[in-house]
Enzyme design. Structure first.
Site, short mmCIF file in Angstrom:
data_model
loop_
_atom_site.label_atom_id
_atom_site.label_comp_id
_atom_site.label_asym_id
_atom_site.label_seq_id
_atom_site.Cartn_x
_atom_site.Cartn_y
_atom_site.Cartn_z
N GLY A 179 -0.68 2.19 -1.47
CA GLY A 179 -1.37 2.92 -1.02
C GLY A 179 -1.70 3.75 -1.96
O GLY A 179 -1.07 4.09 -3.38
N CYS A 180 -3.19 4.50 -2.30
CA CYS A 180 -3.35 5.51 -3.28
C CYS A 180 -2.62 6.51 -2.53
O CYS A 180 -2.83 6.77 -4.51
CB CYS A 180 -4.91 5.75 -2.32
N GLN A 181 -1.89 6.91 -1.83
CA GLN A 181 -1.96 8.46 -2.57
C GLN A 181 -0.21 8.03 -1.88
O GLN A 181 1.08 9.13 -2.30
CB GLN A 181 -1.75 9.27 -1.54
#
Lengths: 414, 138
Positions: free
Chosen positions: B49-51
């Site tokens: 995921g992005c983070q």
């Protein structure tokens, strides 16, 4: 809550009165009072700015620069007054040096594209390691287009750039140095005036990313002697979608147009087109004249408070925040002690996404992730950080809430 | 236990928790306990995921799928743990047809938003893809 040098008797600004100008600050999220500490991403807007936008649309909406009619002249005058406000705010010599853009990113892209046209294969551009991606990627794109070399000016373990390191990178091939006046992640304030002297001594130009500095302390482009300064309206209480590129007149004069279209031309035939004078040469198409007027309202707002007062108050607030954060066990605060605006940190092994999510549910808006500065993350060997960033409307009590909430979140990860 | 019974059990755990923090405590506790066999903590098993990062692996034996998962964030890990609990021990067809309504019912719908970028949607998709792959082997 924690020990720290917060001057309770600071009376140059009435923060509670300021907060009344920002309706959103009275809102709740998840039934808790909103504590907005994501100001480095965007600031909230005072009524004065929002009302300016609605008044412009309701009573002064007409395309600028070409109408003979009353409304158009009113709108044009407001747009040009906004340019004058910007000029005065950063102490540029002339409004010819103030180009309206969509924001810092577009301002930097404008320079990379236009000034970049004048670069030759083998020329060099230096960017600092602490730059936002907006001040890295345009230069990388230029490097691949023009065959120039991109060099990186690295910071030390505290997140501080040293001018001696820049001197070692400079050569007669370097045409431009791009550096933030203040880091969006570390809060480091770079010595732009000293950097300008060194860069100019090497025959290069200096571009300053002012996105995180202009909102927080007085920036005087003549004193700094930078060749370009880029900043965004939305980070200084203004609307989104309007920003500024300052460029020294003699530098902008030598640069080719960026985009073509209306406004930027002098005379068009199919054989040859001549271009308008500065700053219009760089403003193709209908400008965001509502945005510029609202930016003026924002700058007027800050000026009425006094940017020096804003700087002094925020400096206390950040000092207090850093002091309080430092007392939290197992915290890592990134960047130097002397800083402005932001505190980026990690607590123990808690992932920034987890901490940010819990803080969110406690009503606190902070940023988590790489903050569009992945090279900075890489330098500290982390994937992301939690960042709390202040504006003039934040209070000591909000910092206390942040600290209590971090402690509360920490108890959830055992 | 059917997939829906497993979902209902989880919903029951969350019922009566009015405070968001109590709900998150439950998720975090699950996340901290959720581990994958280290041999599967590889780029091939990673959903980024992005983070957050989530590693997922599935085994197929006796007509049933068994999942393992782990995340570098406790919240994504906790959600992965619930998915593992709900979907493990079922046939590929049951998993492919599953309607995962528990996320909405426990008030975590926000985590399904693509803008949240925590990989939860990708996590669910990957688990179903395993089921589709095992189903096609049959």
């Amino acid at each position: 809550m924690c020990e720290g040098g917060f001057n309770q008797s600071y009376d140059m600004l009435d923060i509670n009165k300021i907060r009344e100008d920002f309706p959103i600050l009275g809102d709740t999220v998840y039934n808790r009072p909103l504590v907005y500490l994501d100001n480095a991403a965007t600031t909230q807007k005072p009524r004065q700015v929002v009302e300016c936008i609605s008044q412009c649309y309701y009573h002064r909406n007409a395309n600028v620069h070409r109408g003979v009619h009353y409304l158009s002249q009113e709108a044009t005058e407001a747009h040009e007054q906004a340019r004058e406000s910007v000029r005065s705010f950063i102490n540029a010599r002339s409004t010819s040096e103030i180009v309206f853009t969509r924001g810092t990113t577009e301002s930097i892209n404008l320079v990379a594209s236009s000034f970049g046209e004048t670069l030759k294969e083998g020329d060099e551009v230096i960017v600092s390691q602490m730059e936002h991606h907006s001040d890295i990627v345009p230069w990388q794109l230029l490097a691949s287009r023009r065959g120039i070399r991109l060099k990186v000016w690295k910071f030390d373990a505290d997140g501080v750039l040293h001018v001696d390191d820049l001197k070692a990178l400079l050569s007669d091939r370097v045409r431009l140095v791009a550096v933030a006046q203040a880091s969006n992640t570390l809060g480091t304030v770079n010595p732009i005036k000293e950097i300008a002297t060194v860069v100019h001594g090497a025959g290069a130009l200096l571009l300053v990313d002012g996105a995180q500095s202009v909102p927080h302390f007085p920036v005087d482009v003549r004193d700094l002697d930078c060749d370009f300064l880029a900043f965004s309206g939305h980070k200084i209480y203004g609307p989104t979608g309007i920003g500024v590129l300052y460029g020294k007149e003699q530098v902008l004069e030598r640069m080719p147009p960026y985009q073509g279209g209306g406004e930027m031309i002098d005379h068009v035939t199919f054989e040859k087109t001549t271009f308008n004078v500065l700053p219009y040469k760089f403003e193709a198409g209908t400008p965001d004249f509502i945005g510029s007027a609202a930016l003026k309202a924002a700058l007027d707002y800050v000026s009425a408070l006094g940017i020096e007062n804003v700087a002094a108050y925020e400096s206390q607030l950040v000092d207090y925040m850093i002091g309080c954060l430092a007392e939290i066990p197992q915290i890592r605060i990134f960047g130097p002690r002397q800083r402005i605006g932001v505190a980026s940190f990690l607590v123990g092994e808690i992932h920034p996404y987890d901490l940010g999510t819990i803080l969110d549910h406690l009503g606190i808006a902070v940023r988590t992730g790489h903050h569009c500065a992945q090279p900075t993350m890489d330098a500290f060997k982390v994937d992301g950080m939690v960042r709390a960033s202040v504006a003039v409307y934040n209070t000591k009590e909000e910092i206390d809430t942040l600290i209590e909430s971090i402690m509360r979140a920490m108890r959830m990860f055992h | 236990m059917t997939i829906n019974e497993a979902q209902d059990n989880i919903i029951a755990d969350f019922e009566g928790l009015d405070d968001w923090l109590d709900k998150y405590q439950l998720i975090i506790d699950r996340g901290m306990a959720q581990k994958i066999d280290p041999q599967y903590k590889t780029p091939q098993h990673l959903i980024e995921g992005c983070q957050s990062k989530v590693w997922i692996h599935a085994d197929y034996a006796d007509g049933k799928v068994t999942y393992q998962a782990e995340s570098n964030t406790e919240i994504a890990g906790g959600i992965a743990a619930m998915l593992v609990e709900i979907l493990s021990g079922h046939t590929p067809r049951e998993i492919m047809d599953a309607d995962l309504y528990f996320i909405d019912r426990i008030g975590l719908k926000e985590h399904l938003s693509p803008t949240r970028s925590n990989g939860m949607l990708a996590m669910m998709k990957q688990m179903k893809l395993y089921a589709i792959a095992f189903n096609s082997v049959n």
